[in-house]
Design a protein around this motif. Structure first.
Motif, PDB file in Angstrom:
ATOM      1  N   ALA A  36       0.822  -1.212   0.000  1.00 52.37           N
ATOM      2  CA  ALA A  36       0.000   0.000   0.000  1.00 52.37           C
ATOM      3  C   ALA A  36       0.855   1.262   0.000  1.00 52.37           C
ATOM      4  N   ASN A  37       2.108   1.164   0.448  1.00 53.00           N
ATOM      5  CA  ASN A  37       2.965   2.341   0.546  1.00 53.00           C
ATOM      6  C   ASN A  37       3.954   2.472  -0.608  1.00 53.00           C
ATOM      7  N   ARG A  38       3.777   1.667  -1.631  1.00 51.80           N
ATOM      8  CA  ARG A  38       4.701   1.703  -2.764  1.00 51.80           C
ATOM      9  C   ARG A  38       4.632   3.073  -3.447  1.00 51.80           C
ATOM     10  N   ARG A  39       5.790   3.690  -3.701  1.00 54.71           N
ATOM     11  CA  ARG A  39       5.834   5.031  -4.304  1.00 54.71           C
ATOM     12  C   ARG A  39       6.682   4.968  -5.571  1.00 54.71           C
ATOM     13  N   ILE A  40       6.092   5.425  -6.686  1.00 54.49           N
ATOM     14  CA  ILE A  40       6.740   5.354  -7.990  1.00 54.49           C
ATOM     15  C   ILE A  40       6.964   6.771  -8.508  1.00 54.49           C
ATOM     16  N   GLY A  41       8.203   7.092  -8.866  1.00 52.44           N
ATOM     17  CA  GLY A  41       8.514   8.393  -9.446  1.00 52.44           C
ATOM     18  C   GLY A  41       8.597   8.296 -10.955  1.00 52.44           C
ATOM     19  N   LEU A  42       7.923   9.215 -11.647  1.00 53.50           N
ATOM     20  CA  LEU A  42       7.981   9.294 -13.115  1.00 53.50           C
ATOM     21  C   LEU A  42       8.722  10.569 -13.489  1.00 53.50           C
ATOM     22  N   LEU A  43       9.855  10.415 -14.160  1.00 55.98           N
ATOM     23  CA  LEU A  43      10.669  11.560 -14.548  1.00 55.98           C
ATOM     24  C   LEU A  43      10.522  11.793 -16.045  1.00 55.98           C
ATOM     25  N   HIS A  44      10.178  13.029 -16.403  1.00 59.58           N
ATOM     26  CA  HIS A  44       9.946  13.351 -17.814  1.00 59.58           C
ATOM     27  C   HIS A  44      10.123  14.856 -17.999  1.00 59.58           C
ATOM     28  N   HIS A  45      10.704  15.250 -19.124  1.00 61.77           N
ATOM     29  CA  HIS A  45      10.827  16.677 -19.448  1.00 61.77           C
ATOM     30  C   HIS A  45       9.482  17.177 -19.983  1.00 61.77           C
ATOM     31  N   VAL A  46       8.499  17.244 -19.126  1.00 64.46           N
ATOM     32  CA  VAL A  46       7.182  17.748 -19.499  1.00 64.46           C
ATOM     33  C   VAL A  46       6.955  19.108 -18.849  1.00 64.46           C
ATOM     34  N   GLY A  47       5.938  19.804 -19.341  1.00 65.84           N
ATOM     35  CA  GLY A  47       5.587  21.094 -18.765  1.00 65.84           C
ATOM     36  C   GLY A  47       5.792  22.256 -19.711  1.00 65.84           C
ATOM     37  N   GLY A  48       6.378  21.996 -20.887  1.00 63.23           N
ATOM     38  CA  GLY A  48       6.574  23.056 -21.863  1.00 63.23           C
ATOM     39  C   GLY A  48       5.413  23.212 -22.820  1.00 63.23           C
ATOM     40  N   GLY A  49       4.510  22.220 -22.867  1.00 59.03           N
ATOM     41  CA  GLY A  49       3.343  22.305 -23.740  1.00 59.03           C
ATOM     42  C   GLY A  49       3.227  21.180 -24.744  1.00 59.03           C
ATOM     43  N   VAL A  58       1.853   5.987 -18.926  1.00 59.85           N
ATOM     44  CA  VAL A  58       2.641   5.200 -17.971  1.00 59.85           C
ATOM     45  C   VAL A  58       1.984   5.219 -16.597  1.00 59.85           C
ATOM     46  N   ALA A  59       1.548   6.403 -16.160  1.00 56.65           N
ATOM     47  CA  ALA A  59       0.925   6.514 -14.837  1.00 56.65           C
ATOM     48  C   ALA A  59      -0.338   5.669 -14.743  1.00 56.65           C
ATOM     49  N   GLU A  60      -1.206   5.757 -15.737  1.00 53.82           N
ATOM     50  CA  GLU A  60      -2.479   5.033 -15.637  1.00 53.82           C
ATOM     51  C   GLU A  60      -2.278   3.527 -15.793  1.00 53.82           C
ATOM     52  N   ASN A  61      -1.282   3.102 -16.578  1.00 52.80           N
ATOM     53  CA  ASN A  61      -1.031   1.668 -16.718  1.00 52.80           C
ATOM     54  C   ASN A  61      -0.450   1.076 -15.438  1.00 52.80           C
ATOM     55  N   ILE A  62       0.370   1.841 -14.729  1.00 54.71           N
ATOM     56  CA  ILE A  62       0.864   1.367 -13.435  1.00 54.71           C
ATOM     57  C   ILE A  62      -0.280   1.285 -12.429  1.00 54.71           C
ATOM     58  N   LYS A  63      -1.108   2.327 -12.376  1.00 57.15           N
ATOM     59  CA  LYS A  63      -2.225   2.345 -11.418  1.00 57.15           C
ATOM     60  C   LYS A  63      -3.235   1.237 -11.698  1.00 57.15           C
ATOM     61  N   ARG A  64      -3.379   0.869 -12.954  1.00 58.86           N
ATOM     62  CA  ARG A  64      -4.313  -0.197 -13.294  1.00 58.86           C
ATOM     63  C   ARG A  64      -3.835  -1.524 -12.711  1.00 58.86           C
ATOM     64  N   ARG A  65      -2.510  -1.692 -12.625  1.00 54.79           N
ATOM     65  CA  ARG A  65      -1.950  -2.953 -12.147  1.00 54.79           C
ATOM     66  C   ARG A  65      -1.588  -2.904 -10.658  1.00 54.79           C
ATOM     67  N   TRP A  66      -1.166  -1.726 -10.212  1.00 57.22           N
ATOM     68  CA  TRP A  66      -0.848  -1.526  -8.799  1.00 57.22           C
ATOM     69  C   TRP A  66      -1.739  -0.407  -8.274  1.00 57.22           C
ATOM     70  N   PRO A  67      -3.005  -0.678  -7.996  1.00 56.82           N
ATOM     71  CA  PRO A  67      -3.969   0.381  -7.648  1.00 56.82           C
ATOM     72  C   PRO A  67      -3.594   1.195  -6.419  1.00 56.82           C
ATOM     73  N   THR A  68      -2.851   0.599  -5.508  1.00 58.16           N
ATOM     74  CA  THR A  68      -2.531   1.322  -4.274  1.00 58.16           C
ATOM     75  C   THR A  68      -1.226   2.104  -4.363  1.00 58.16           C
ATOM     76  N   ALA A  69      -0.555   2.026  -5.494  1.00 60.90           N
ATOM     77  CA  ALA A  69       0.715   2.746  -5.632  1.00 60.90           C
ATOM     78  C   ALA A  69       0.472   4.254  -5.665  1.00 60.90           C
ATOM     79  N   GLU A  70       1.420   4.992  -5.127  1.00 65.36           N
ATOM     80  CA  GLU A  70       1.384   6.456  -5.207  1.00 65.36           C
ATOM     81  C   GLU A  70       2.341   6.910  -6.298  1.00 65.36           C
ATOM     82  N   ILE A  71       1.830   7.690  -7.243  1.00 60.54           N
ATOM     83  CA  ILE A  71       2.636   8.179  -8.360  1.00 60.54           C
ATOM     84  C   ILE A  71       3.084   9.604  -8.061  1.00 60.54           C
TER      85      ILE A  71
END
Length: 456
Positions: free
Chosen positions: A4-17, A28-41
């Protein structure tokens, strides 16, 4: 550690548009959550405020100076600095002294600020269980070796110091020409437990720079995005005019053009696009102008409209401009199109996901390589040497072969989405989750080169 406390970091050069990059992060975030529903992204981004708002996840910066939408540096104390400079310029001896001292101070201050940033970043990353460089063209020397290459390298080093597992997931590589850029990328990849690439050219490039580990090639993660089609799409056979989506971009670069020769190239390019748009309107096509990068494409759209009005006498009532700012709104708009003309890599992928025949004006080898992988090379032209006759010829051929193109695109879309499903299933299955929870030094299971997991 409990699951339940699993924490996953997603690193990406996003935010420029760039909505294509936003789509890969979301996928990536939604596919992880679909398989590990309790993970925190948790996201690591160039624009944490935008990432938090857009994706609804806690976000942290990956560099000292981030981006605002449009890839402009985030707001700093630049106005104050400008005021101080204006004052000391009135005293030349003081100005010269300060200028000399500033060069030394800037280096020292820069190092101290980076050390402070790294310390702060380490606090964020040590709470993670897994850090994923989550797609996009991350392995590039855009902004030089101290831009993307150093950023990726330092985060992987921080993660390894903190005992956090690292993964490069379906990333693109290139260009990488400088020795320092190659070194940063090579060392970062070597420290990761898992590496997969989004195309064979990227795999070949890594081999050329000395990264010899066998790593699988998968489709771009945007193919794994889940979305709902709008219910009010009217089929072409029930309309009198086909809708063509038309997406200009600022070429040769995404920023203000400092060099006169670049401005000349840009003006010629926009003129060619406007001429093609005029031809499409003359063929009784309805035109929807759009962009997949809301940071920089709007300025190209504006210049495109200016040329249409001032040089070709085409006013804005004869076409529409889409100004959506989210991935799902853009996909809903594109779902209403019958054909797509785009210059961008993810513009092609979005058209492919929606099964829309696409004509690509390739500004980068990754676009022409993608079109080749899809079996659509006949509908791809080089941005450096195309002309109006070539565009009209390829577009007419695309119209004539539309049903065959759509049939082949549907097959490759299904294949790409299934391959990503298999990849995510294996990377984020229950066994992997249990192993992560059980072993503090967990590493990915090694498979042979044909398997779905490698790089143990």
């Amino acid at each position: 550690m409990s699951l339940a406390n699993r924490r996953i970091g997603l690193l990406h050069h996003v935010g420029g548009g760039n909505l294509g990059d936003e789509a890969t992060l979301e996928s990536v975030a939604e596919n992880i959550k679909r398989r590990w529903p309790t993970a925190e992204i948790i996201a690591f981004s160039m624009n944490p405020d935008d990432t938090n708002t857009r994706h609804g996840i806690v976000s942290h910066p990956i560099r000292q100076t981030g981006w605002s939408v449009g890839y402009k540096p985030a707001e700093t104390d630049a106005t104050f600095k400008a005021s101080v400079k204006a004052l000391v310029r009135n005293c030349p001896p003081l100005f010269s002294l300060l200028k000399a001292g500033n060069a030394v101070a800037r280096q020292t201050t820069g190092i101290l600020r980076e050390l402070h940033f790294l310390t702060s970043s380490y606090r964020h990353i040590k709470s993670l269980d897994l850090l994923i460089v989550s797609g996009g063209g991350q392995l590039t020397e855009r902004d030089g070796p101290w831009g993307f290459p150093y950023t990726i390298f330092k985060w992987i080093v921080l993660a390894r110091w903190a005992g956090v597992r690292c993964m490069f997931l379906n990333v693109g590589a290139g260009p990488l020409t400088g020795p320092l850029s190659k070194l940063f990328v090579r060392r970062a990849l070597a420290a990761a437990q898992y590496v997969s690439l989004r195309d064979q050219k990227s795999r070949d490039l890594l081999d050329e720079i000395g990264f010899k580990r066998a790593c699988p090639v998968y489709p771009d993660s945007a193919y794994g995005l889940q979305f709902a089609l709008p219910s009010n799409v009217i089929p072409l056979e029930r309309r009198s005019h086909p809708i063509v989506g038309f997406a200009p971009l600022p070429y040769p670069g995404p920023r203000v053009y400092a060099a006169e020769e670049d401005q000349i190239v840009y003006d010629v390019f926009i003129g060619k696009l406007a001429g093609f748009a005029s031809w499409l309107l003359g063929q009784s096509c309805a035109l929807t102008v759009f962009g997949t990068d809301i940071g920089v494409d709007p300025m190209a759209v504006k210049d495109f409209e200016t040329v249409l009005a001032n040089q070709l006498g085409i006013n804005s009532t004869l076409y529409s401009v889409d100004r959506t700012a989210s991935v799902h709104d853009l996909l809903a708009t594109m779902a209403r199109m019958d054909f797509v003309v785009t210059c961008r890599f993810h513009g092609v992928i979005f058209a492919h996901l929606l099964n829309k025949p696409v004509l690509a004006i390739a500004h980068h080898p990754k676009v022409s390589d993608l079109m080749a992988d899809l079996g659509l090379s006949n509908y791809c032209v080089d941005i450096r040497n195309f002309d109006l006759n070539l565009l009209t010829d390829r577009f007419a051929s695309m119209i004539a072969n539309a049903e065959d193109i759509k049939s082949r695109m549907a097959v490759t879309t299904t294949r790409n989405r299934q391959r990503l499903t298999n990849q995510f299933d294996e990377l984020f299955d229950a066994d992997a989750a249990a192993t992560m929870a059980r072993e503090p030094s967990w590493s990915w299971r090694r498979r042979d080169q044909t398997g779905r997991l490698s790089c143990g």
